[in-house]
Design a protein around this motif. Structure first.
Motif, PDB file in Angstrom:
ATOM      1  N   GLU A 127       0.824  -1.208   0.000  1.00  0.00           N
ATOM      2  CA  GLU A 127       0.000   0.000   0.000  1.00  0.00           C
ATOM      3  C   GLU A 127       0.863   1.266   0.000  1.00  0.00           C
ATOM      4  N   LEU A 128       1.985   1.233   0.750  1.00  0.00           N
ATOM      5  CA  LEU A 128       2.860   2.398   0.862  1.00  0.00           C
ATOM      6  C   LEU A 128       3.932   2.443  -0.223  1.00  0.00           C
ATOM      7  N   ASN A 129       3.955   1.420  -1.106  1.00  0.00           N
ATOM      8  CA  ASN A 129       4.945   1.334  -2.182  1.00  0.00           C
ATOM      9  C   ASN A 129       6.378   1.311  -1.629  1.00  0.00           C
ATOM     10  N   ILE A 130       6.591   0.431  -0.632  1.00  0.00           N
ATOM     11  CA  ILE A 130       7.913   0.245  -0.018  1.00  0.00           C
ATOM     12  C   ILE A 130       8.390  -1.164  -0.348  1.00  0.00           C
ATOM     13  N   ALA A 131       9.585  -1.270  -0.904  1.00  0.00           N
ATOM     14  CA  ALA A 131      10.119  -2.573  -1.334  1.00  0.00           C
ATOM     15  C   ALA A 131      10.702  -3.337  -0.162  1.00  0.00           C
ATOM     16  N   GLN A 132      10.480  -4.668  -0.191  1.00  0.00           N
ATOM     17  CA  GLN A 132      11.054  -5.563   0.809  1.00  0.00           C
ATOM     18  C   GLN A 132      11.615  -6.785   0.089  1.00  0.00           C
ATOM     19  N   PRO A 133      12.699  -7.409   0.613  1.00  0.00           N
ATOM     20  CA  PRO A 133      13.205  -8.632  -0.020  1.00  0.00           C
ATOM     21  C   PRO A 133      12.099  -9.675  -0.117  1.00  0.00           C
ATOM     22  N   SER A 134      12.041 -10.382  -1.235  1.00  0.00           N
ATOM     23  CA  SER A 134      11.008 -11.403  -1.414  1.00  0.00           C
ATOM     24  C   SER A 134      11.234 -12.553  -0.443  1.00  0.00           C
ATOM     25  N   GLY A 135      10.132 -13.188  -0.025  1.00  0.00           N
ATOM     26  CA  GLY A 135      10.241 -14.293   0.927  1.00  0.00           C
ATOM     27  C   GLY A 135       8.868 -14.798   1.314  1.00  0.00           C
ATOM     28  N   TYR A 161      15.813 -25.898  13.910  1.00  0.00           N
ATOM     29  CA  TYR A 161      16.285 -25.231  15.129  1.00  0.00           C
ATOM     30  C   TYR A 161      15.514 -23.928  15.358  1.00  0.00           C
ATOM     31  N   ALA A 162      15.338 -23.126  14.303  1.00  0.00           N
ATOM     32  CA  ALA A 162      14.641 -21.840  14.433  1.00  0.00           C
ATOM     33  C   ALA A 162      13.219 -22.018  14.941  1.00  0.00           C
ATOM     34  N   MET A 163      12.591 -23.144  14.565  1.00  0.00           N
ATOM     35  CA  MET A 163      11.202 -23.387  14.990  1.00  0.00           C
ATOM     36  C   MET A 163      11.087 -23.720  16.472  1.00  0.00           C
ATOM     37  N   THR A 164      12.191 -24.069  17.106  1.00  0.00           N
ATOM     38  CA  THR A 164      12.148 -24.421  18.535  1.00  0.00           C
ATOM     39  C   THR A 164      12.381 -23.217  19.436  1.00  0.00           C
ATOM     40  N   VAL A 165      12.789 -22.096  18.870  1.00  0.00           N
ATOM     41  CA  VAL A 165      13.225 -20.959  19.687  1.00  0.00           C
ATOM     42  C   VAL A 165      12.064 -20.249  20.369  1.00  0.00           C
ATOM     43  N   ASN A 166      10.965 -20.053  19.638  1.00  0.00           N
ATOM     44  CA  ASN A 166       9.818 -19.348  20.200  1.00  0.00           C
ATOM     45  C   ASN A 166       8.657 -20.325  20.372  1.00  0.00           C
ATOM     46  N   PRO A 167       8.412 -20.805  21.584  1.00  0.00           N
ATOM     47  CA  PRO A 167       7.361 -21.819  21.788  1.00  0.00           C
ATOM     48  C   PRO A 167       5.956 -21.303  21.473  1.00  0.00           C
ATOM     49  N   ASP A 168       5.786 -19.965  21.462  1.00  0.00           N
ATOM     50  CA  ASP A 168       4.466 -19.399  21.187  1.00  0.00           C
ATOM     51  C   ASP A 168       4.183 -19.285  19.693  1.00  0.00           C
ATOM     52  N   ASP A 169       5.219 -19.384  18.868  1.00  0.00           N
ATOM     53  CA  ASP A 169       5.033 -19.229  17.422  1.00  0.00           C
ATOM     54  C   ASP A 169       6.138 -20.010  16.723  1.00  0.00           C
ATOM     55  N   ALA A 170       5.804 -21.188  16.213  1.00  0.00           N
ATOM     56  CA  ALA A 170       6.815 -22.079  15.620  1.00  0.00           C
ATOM     57  C   ALA A 170       7.077 -21.786  14.153  1.00  0.00           C
ATOM     58  N   THR A 171       6.471 -20.725  13.601  1.00  0.00           N
ATOM     59  CA  THR A 171       6.736 -20.393  12.200  1.00  0.00           C
ATOM     60  C   THR A 171       8.061 -19.646  12.075  1.00  0.00           C
ATOM     61  N   VAL A 172       8.658 -19.717  10.889  1.00  0.00           N
ATOM     62  CA  VAL A 172       9.893 -18.979  10.622  1.00  0.00           C
ATOM     63  C   VAL A 172       9.720 -18.174   9.342  1.00  0.00           C
ATOM     64  N   LEU A 173      10.489 -17.087   9.261  1.00  0.00           N
ATOM     65  CA  LEU A 173      10.494 -16.245   8.069  1.00  0.00           C
ATOM     66  C   LEU A 173      11.676 -16.630   7.196  1.00  0.00           C
ATOM     67  N   VAL A 174      11.430 -16.807   5.915  1.00  0.00           N
ATOM     68  CA  VAL A 174      12.482 -17.142   4.953  1.00  0.00           C
ATOM     69  C   VAL A 174      12.510 -16.034   3.907  1.00  0.00           C
ATOM     70  N   ASP A 175      13.599 -15.261   3.867  1.00  0.00           N
ATOM     71  CA  ASP A 175      13.702 -14.114   2.961  1.00  0.00           C
ATOM     72  C   ASP A 175      14.938 -14.236   2.078  1.00  0.00           C
ATOM     73  N   LYS A 176      14.854 -13.656   0.901  1.00  0.00           N
ATOM     74  CA  LYS A 176      16.022 -13.570   0.026  1.00  0.00           C
ATOM     75  C   LYS A 176      17.105 -12.750   0.719  1.00  0.00           C
ATOM     76  N   TYR A 177      18.324 -13.273   0.765  1.00  0.00           N
ATOM     77  CA  TYR A 177      19.446 -12.558   1.357  1.00  0.00           C
ATOM     78  C   TYR A 177      20.081 -11.682   0.291  1.00  0.00           C
ATOM     79  N   LEU A 178      20.178 -10.401   0.554  1.00  0.00           N
ATOM     80  CA  LEU A 178      20.709  -9.445  -0.412  1.00  0.00           C
ATOM     81  C   LEU A 178      22.226  -9.358  -0.254  1.00  0.00           C
ATOM     82  N   ALA A 179      22.936 -10.119  -1.073  1.00  0.00           N
ATOM     83  CA  ALA A 179      24.395 -10.168  -0.978  1.00  0.00           C
ATOM     84  C   ALA A 179      25.003  -8.816  -1.355  1.00  0.00           C
ATOM     85  N   ASN A 180      26.073  -8.447  -0.657  1.00  0.00           N
ATOM     86  CA  ASN A 180      26.840  -7.221  -0.920  1.00  0.00           C
ATOM     87  C   ASN A 180      26.050  -5.946  -0.670  1.00  0.00           C
TER      88      ASN A 180
END
Length: 565
Positions: free
Chosen positions: A133-141, A189-208
């Protein structure tokens, strides 16, 4: 609400914010009540607040205190993720069972940014809708609830990817993943860190990419002021608590900074932020490899194609104490008074970004505790390792960086004629970018020594360099030179794709730590270090902050702008 128990050294910045909030609100006429169960904090000192509850930061315990004290408001922004996670359940409980404030001014409520806005910044779909809505870019994921989901997202956006859980402090369990083989283990491992929310975010890593941290303040009337924009020395993907940073930015173009300055107020107003917000941006280089080409062809990017918002947190960040000292304004004091809704940014006289008018540069550097943990690797990544920080300040960016390095215990090599050498080992990706750095080191008459691949590359490009064996190739090798006291500094970029090189690199990094040899592991860090070495030709002068800011607003002075609570 304070930060509660944390890893050693990882709650200091939040404790600073809690203390300044208490001081400011007491000066404005409020009684303050601190809830924190961490004895290693100043916020739990007997004289910081009017009353202290040394209780666990859980919904049940906090609600018990609220029923007894019946405060006007609850501040969750200053203690990091621990109290932030309580915002929604506390608000829900207070809506189910309203509690009248003790002074008769309505019911108890969460002060500052609403819990709904805090949750929006962490809810992936709502967040993407807001940015669109705000036309702000974010890495895809995307959001993954299983390793299979994560694999699909990674295949869609392309490796490398950043894997991270929601609502965690210190970048815990965050990781840059380069291959499908490594993905499953990190996701599990990431899914075990927060017992209240076992989902994880997977985003494109912007190299350099260059990472920027932005701190801003917003009031109840929708006024927004950027407190500071910081440029990280380490590349995007290193936790902001571990990265050195410059304020103001030194290498990011004005066009890219103007895009950020346009986006921050719009996003803060959309989230209805009252108090602090921290945003992290990644800015791509002006030219990047063409994905459709195999011969290394570069394509030029427009400024709007280079700027990506990584994340936004409507709370105090670790950078608040540094920004406050770098720009000469008590940011946490302002934020607490804004959350009380008894003053505004215009009343506080804080309506212009101070970064634009600074005549000096401030550099924050992390203090890392690796020497206390035998066997730990010293490579930096998305999970925070530092236990403290120092600041260098000067009219010159290079001198400020040199001061910060010395304060953090990094002894810079002596200029011209020193008998010790600079050891260099670059992976294939880094060699081209390192060449101008090597030439600068040669111009400074510093002796260079490198492993065969790096030495051959430098020699072919006109840089004189001694060759030494890698650890697994035979003796005398690079580790022997460290042990014998022949190395003044090491510049190494890791090569995770080669197991032998990875093992060598780990041993070299541990040897450098044991023998207190300063080491740099990123190209950006190497560039900044070379300029800092150059700056030591002249004697470094220590200067007190008062030389830069003869007068700083005190809590009492800021409180004078408040209407009576």
């Amino acid at each position: 609400l304070g930060g509660g128990p944390n890893r050693i050294g990882q709650g200091i910045e939040f404790d600073y914010c809690c203390c300044h909030a208490s001081y400011a609100l007491r000066a404005a006429g409020f009684e303050t009540i601190m809830v924190n169960s961490n004895p290693e904090t100043v916020s739990t000192d007997y004289d910081t607040s009017n009353r202290l509850y040394f209780e666990p930061l859980t919904v049940e315990d906090v609600m018990s205190i609220i029923r007894i004290e019946r405060p006007n408001g609850i501040i969750v922004q200053f203690g990091g993720q621990t109290p932030l996670k309580l915002a929604e359940p506390l608000e829900a409980e207070l809506k189910r069972n309203p509690i009248p404030a003790a002074n008769g001014d309505g019911n108890v409520r969460v002060w500052g940014t609403s819990p709904a806005s805090i949750a929006l910044a962490e809810d992936r779909q709502q967040w993407l809708d807001t940015l669109t809505e705000l036309n702000i870019a974010q890495p895809s994921g995307g959001v993954a609830s299983s390793t299979a989901d994560a694999a699909k997202i990674a295949d869609r956006v392309g490796y490398p990817v950043m894997v991270r859980p929601s609502f965690v402090l210190g970048g815990r369990a965050m990781e840059v993943v380069y291959s499908p083989e490594d993905l499953a283990g990190f996701v599990e491992y990431a899914m075990t860190v927060n017992p209240d929310d076992a989902t994880v975010l997977v985003d494109k890593y912007l190299a350099n990419a260059t990472e920027l941290d932005v701190d801003a303040l917003s009031d109840v009337e929708g006024n927004v002021t950027i407190s500071g924009i910081m440029e990280h020395v380490e590349q995007a993907g290193v936790h902001s608590g571990d990265s050195a940073c410059f304020l103001p930015p030194q290498t990011v173009s004005d066009e890219c900074l103007d895009i950020i300055r346009d986006q921050v107020p719009r996003l803060a107003r959309k989230l209805k932020v009252v108090g602090l917000i921290n945003l992290q941006y990644a800015v791509l280089p002006a030219s990047v490899p063409d994905p459709a080409s195999d011969n290394g062809k570069l394509i030029d990017l427009k400024p709007e194609e280079r700027v990506f918002l990584i994340e936004a947190n409507p709370r105090a960040s670790r950078t608040v104490p540094f920004v406050a000292k770098a720009v000469g304004h008590p940011i946490a004091t302002y934020a607490s008074l804004l959350m009380s809704e008894t003053t505004t940014l215009p009343k506080l006289g804080f309506t212009e970004e101070p970064t634009k008018s600074l005549t000096h540069v401030a550099v924050k550097e992390a203090v890392l505790p690796f020497d206390k943990f035998p066997g730990a690797d010293t490579l930096l990544g998305p999970e925070m390792r530092s236990t403290g920080e120092v600041m260098g300040i000067d009219a010159s960016a290079d001198v400020a960086y040199a001061k910060a390095q010395l304060a953090a215990g990094q002894v810079l090599p002596a200029l011209k004629g020193g008998s010790k050498k600079i050891f260099i080992s670059m992976n294939e990706v880094s060699k081209e970018a390192f060449l101008p750095i090597a030439k600068s080191l040669q111009d400074l008459e510093l002796n260079l020594v490198a492993t065969a691949g790096t030495a051959n590359f430098l020699g072919q490009n006109g840089v004189e360099c001694e060759t030494v064996f890698k650890v697994h190739e035979g003796r005398p090798h690079a580790q022997d030179m460290v042990t014998n006291g022949e190395i003044a500094m090491m510049m190494i970029t890791p090569n995770p794709s080669d197991p032998a090189d990875s093992k060598d690199g780990r041993e070299l990094r541990r040897s450098a730590l044991a023998y207190k040899v300063p080491m740099v592991t990123t190209i950006a860090g190497c560039k900044a270090t070379v300029e800092a070495i150059k700056s030591t030709e002249n004697e470094l002068m220590a200067q007190p902050l008062q030389d830069f800011f003869p007068s700083v607003t005190s809590p009492a002075e800021a409180a004078k702008t408040c209407s009576k609570p």
